[in-house]
Write a protein that holds these residues in place. Structure first.
Motif, mmCIF file in Angstrom:
data_model
loop_
_atom_site.group_PDB
_atom_site.id
_atom_site.type_symbol
_atom_site.label_atom_id
_atom_site.label_comp_id
_atom_site.label_asym_id
_atom_site.label_seq_id
_atom_site.Cartn_x
_atom_site.Cartn_y
_atom_site.Cartn_z
ATOM 1 N N ASN A 53 57.896 -103.864 -23.721
ATOM 2 C CA ASN A 53 57.184 -103.932 -24.837
ATOM 3 C C ASN A 53 57.460 -105.298 -25.509
ATOM 4 O O ASN A 53 58.413 -105.471 -26.074
ATOM 5 C CB ASN A 53 57.494 -102.767 -25.964
ATOM 6 C CG ASN A 53 56.367 -102.562 -26.922
ATOM 7 O OD1 ASN A 53 55.668 -103.477 -27.206
ATOM 8 N ND2 ASN A 53 56.606 -101.529 -27.737
ATOM 9 N N ASP A 58 55.435 -99.836 -31.678
ATOM 10 C CA ASP A 58 55.658 -98.730 -30.572
ATOM 11 C C ASP A 58 54.714 -98.363 -29.598
ATOM 12 O O ASP A 58 53.375 -98.622 -29.884
ATOM 13 C CB ASP A 58 56.259 -97.725 -31.226
ATOM 14 C CG ASP A 58 57.633 -97.836 -32.028
ATOM 15 O OD1 ASP A 58 58.250 -98.796 -31.939
ATOM 16 O OD2 ASP A 58 57.801 -97.088 -32.893
ATOM 17 N N TYR A 59 54.934 -98.288 -28.300
ATOM 18 C CA TYR A 59 54.032 -97.794 -27.286
ATOM 19 C C TYR A 59 54.432 -96.372 -26.630
ATOM 20 O O TYR A 59 55.699 -96.295 -26.701
ATOM 21 C CB TYR A 59 53.823 -98.793 -26.348
ATOM 22 C CG TYR A 59 52.649 -99.715 -26.703
ATOM 23 C CD1 TYR A 59 51.320 -99.453 -26.371
ATOM 24 C CD2 TYR A 59 53.030 -100.909 -27.132
ATOM 25 C CE1 TYR A 59 50.304 -100.588 -26.871
ATOM 26 C CE2 TYR A 59 51.989 -101.960 -27.643
ATOM 27 C CZ TYR A 59 50.920 -101.800 -27.353
ATOM 28 O OH TYR A 59 49.882 -102.604 -27.974
ATOM 29 N N SER A 60 53.525 -95.651 -25.989
ATOM 30 C CA SER A 60 54.004 -94.454 -25.518
ATOM 31 C C SER A 60 53.497 -94.640 -24.054
ATOM 32 O O SER A 60 52.164 -94.814 -23.909
ATOM 33 C CB SER A 60 53.647 -93.197 -26.097
ATOM 34 O OG SER A 60 54.403 -93.058 -27.219
ATOM 35 N N VAL A 102 51.465 -92.587 -21.390
ATOM 36 C CA VAL A 102 50.843 -91.111 -21.399
ATOM 37 C C VAL A 102 50.393 -90.690 -20.152
ATOM 38 O O VAL A 102 50.322 -89.490 -20.194
ATOM 39 C CB VAL A 102 49.939 -91.053 -22.477
ATOM 40 C CG1 VAL A 102 50.332 -91.497 -24.008
ATOM 41 C CG2 VAL A 102 48.547 -92.127 -22.167
ATOM 42 N N GLN A 162 54.856 -84.677 -22.035
ATOM 43 C CA GLN A 162 55.780 -85.404 -23.041
ATOM 44 C C GLN A 162 55.839 -86.957 -22.861
ATOM 45 O O GLN A 162 56.350 -87.459 -21.741
ATOM 46 C CB GLN A 162 57.181 -84.966 -22.772
ATOM 47 C CG GLN A 162 58.328 -85.670 -23.918
ATOM 48 C CD GLN A 162 57.856 -85.152 -25.409
ATOM 49 O OE1 GLN A 162 57.636 -84.095 -25.571
ATOM 50 N NE2 GLN A 162 57.814 -86.133 -26.187
ATOM 51 N N PRO A 163 54.824 -87.732 -23.687
ATOM 52 C CA PRO A 163 54.991 -89.215 -23.368
ATOM 53 C C PRO A 163 56.295 -89.815 -23.247
ATOM 54 O O PRO A 163 57.267 -89.452 -23.828
ATOM 55 C CB PRO A 163 53.999 -89.702 -24.613
ATOM 56 C CG PRO A 163 53.220 -88.326 -25.098
ATOM 57 C CD PRO A 163 54.221 -87.224 -24.631
ATOM 58 N N ILE A 164 56.361 -91.018 -22.623
ATOM 59 C CA ILE A 164 57.657 -91.814 -22.701
ATOM 60 C C ILE A 164 57.458 -92.679 -23.560
ATOM 61 O O ILE A 164 56.637 -93.867 -23.518
ATOM 62 C CB ILE A 164 57.890 -92.273 -21.147
ATOM 63 C CG1 ILE A 164 57.956 -91.205 -20.152
ATOM 64 C CG2 ILE A 164 59.116 -93.270 -21.130
ATOM 65 C CD1 ILE A 164 58.121 -91.564 -18.806
ATOM 66 N N ASP A 165 58.552 -92.860 -24.586
ATOM 67 C CA ASP A 165 58.418 -93.810 -25.803
ATOM 68 C C ASP A 165 59.023 -94.879 -25.333
ATOM 69 O O ASP A 165 59.905 -95.271 -24.617
ATOM 70 C CB ASP A 165 59.184 -93.330 -26.949
ATOM 71 C CG ASP A 165 58.551 -92.106 -27.425
ATOM 72 O OD1 ASP A 165 57.304 -91.934 -27.720
ATOM 73 O OD2 ASP A 165 59.369 -91.127 -28.202
ATOM 74 N N PHE A 167 48.848 -96.441 -21.507
ATOM 75 C CA PHE A 167 49.773 -96.397 -22.824
ATOM 76 C C PHE A 167 48.774 -96.217 -23.952
ATOM 77 O O PHE A 167 47.656 -96.529 -24.216
ATOM 78 C CB PHE A 167 50.465 -97.654 -22.711
ATOM 79 C CG PHE A 167 51.466 -98.072 -21.687
ATOM 80 C CD1 PHE A 167 52.636 -97.737 -21.641
ATOM 81 C CD2 PHE A 167 50.870 -98.928 -20.622
ATOM 82 C CE1 PHE A 167 53.524 -98.159 -20.596
ATOM 83 C CE2 PHE A 167 51.404 -99.299 -19.666
ATOM 84 C CZ PHE A 167 53.053 -98.817 -19.519
ATOM 85 N N GLU A 209 50.467 -97.110 -31.546
ATOM 86 C CA GLU A 209 50.717 -96.196 -32.640
ATOM 87 C C GLU A 209 49.485 -95.793 -33.245
ATOM 88 O O GLU A 209 49.437 -94.685 -33.676
ATOM 89 C CB GLU A 209 51.218 -96.998 -34.020
ATOM 90 C CG GLU A 209 52.754 -97.744 -33.441
ATOM 91 C CD GLU A 209 53.200 -98.529 -34.345
ATOM 92 O OE1 GLU A 209 52.641 -99.115 -35.174
ATOM 93 O OE2 GLU A 209 54.516 -98.799 -34.420
ATOM 94 N N LYS A 254 46.891 -94.857 -31.205
ATOM 95 C CA LYS A 254 46.501 -94.100 -29.892
ATOM 96 C C LYS A 254 45.420 -94.972 -29.133
ATOM 97 O O LYS A 254 44.418 -94.344 -28.735
ATOM 98 C CB LYS A 254 45.717 -92.593 -29.986
ATOM 99 C CG LYS A 254 47.090 -91.722 -30.679
ATOM 100 C CD LYS A 254 46.875 -90.385 -30.524
ATOM 101 C CE LYS A 254 47.989 -89.515 -30.838
ATOM 102 N NZ LYS A 254 47.743 -87.950 -30.764
#
Length: 284
Positions: free
Chosen positions: A60, A65-67, A69, A91-94, A135, A138, A140
């Motif tokens: 990143n 922050d990213y997730s 998905v 459960q997304p990965i942060d 991804f 924040e 979405k």
């Protein structure tokens, strides 16, 4: 019902904190997230198949922050489509701001399903994994990364096992002193550095040896090696049945061998077995 190829690809994540924050900030036109292949390796190599791991770092580059998905991918073997799938993570990965995570893409391949993708006598093949990872930031908002990895892998063949005539020193009413001999041929185009050979040898249906073989066990590509196992049997303790079997013109044996070996492709663990009748050669 037609069986699907046994090939599994999934995400295994290990979070890695960077030693220091990124000093630069994102610029217009620059990617906010990047993916880099760190390592590719073969593991769990056996006569049944293997696992290819593509270990990547997702970084990143921003202060937000990213997730992770979802992702979609396809696997090709020797340039032909083998498997494809789309996965949405419950459960997304942060991926925190200015941090990185390590992602492993392991592909488990079973040799028994590879024939439609290979030509006869093929010694190795290529595996390509390509796809896209999606991804959320924040807010979405969706961003994606593309990836494509390629690695060759071996088509491992079990060694050929051949029984040789017994070398009999003594065969009397009370016992026998002889050498059981067998030949192992490495039919693969690469060397096998045998680290351990464990044997189970039966005369008829009676177990007469259970243990390891000592000595030089290197098997070069295409090479054959003869192994000799010295045996002494006491018919008074072990039974006349063994004597009757050894007195036959063709003596029935069964052998199971477990190998552990190193190779250019990695560590190998495999077994071979054979049943057959063996002739005798008397010597003094």
């Amino acid at each position: 019902m037609k069986k699907k190829p046994i090939i599994v690809l999934f995400l295994l994540t290990v979070f890695l904190s960077l030693s220091a924050p990124f000093l630069q900030t994102a610029h217009p036109g620059r990617k906010n997230i990047q993916i880099t292949l760190q390592e590719k390796r073969i593991s769990e190599l056996s006569s049944a198949g293997l696992t290819i791991s593509f270990i990547s770092q997702i970084t990143n580059l921003t202060e937000k922050d990213y997730s992770l998905v979802s992702y979609q991918y396809q696997v090709t073997i020797a340039g032909k489509e083998y498997f494809k799938q789309q996965v949405s993570l419950e459960q997304p990965i942060d991926i925190p701001a200015e941090k990185a995570v390590t992602i492993n893409f392991p592909v488990k391949i079973s040799y028994q399903y590879l024939n439609p993708w290979l030509v006869e006598g093929q010694k190795q093949a290529s595996c390509q994994v390509s796809g896209e990872i999606f991804f959320w930031d924040e807010k979405k908002k969706t961003e994606k990364l593309s990836f494509s990895y390629l690695m060759d892998f071996p088509i491992f063949k079990l060694p050929e096992l051949t029984f040789l005539p017994l070398a009999v020193k003594n065969l009397t009413l009370g016992g026998a002193d002889f050498f059981f001999r067998f030949q192992v041929k490495n039919v693969n185009p690469y060397d096998l550095l045998i680290q351990k050979v464990a044997l189970e040898l039966r005369l008829g249906d009676r177990l007469i040896y259970n243990g390891d073989v000592a000595g030089d066990k290197m098997l070069e590509a295409g090479q054959s090696r003869i192994f000799t196992l010295p045996l002494i049997l006491d018919f008074f303790e072990q039974g006349r049945e063994l004597r009757d079997l050894l007195e036959q013109e063709a003596v029935p044996f069964s052998l199971r061998i477990s190998f552990q070996a190193d190779s250019a492709w990695g560590w190998l663990s495999f077994g071979v077995d054979r049943q057959g009748s063996v002739s005798k050669e008397f010597s003094r």
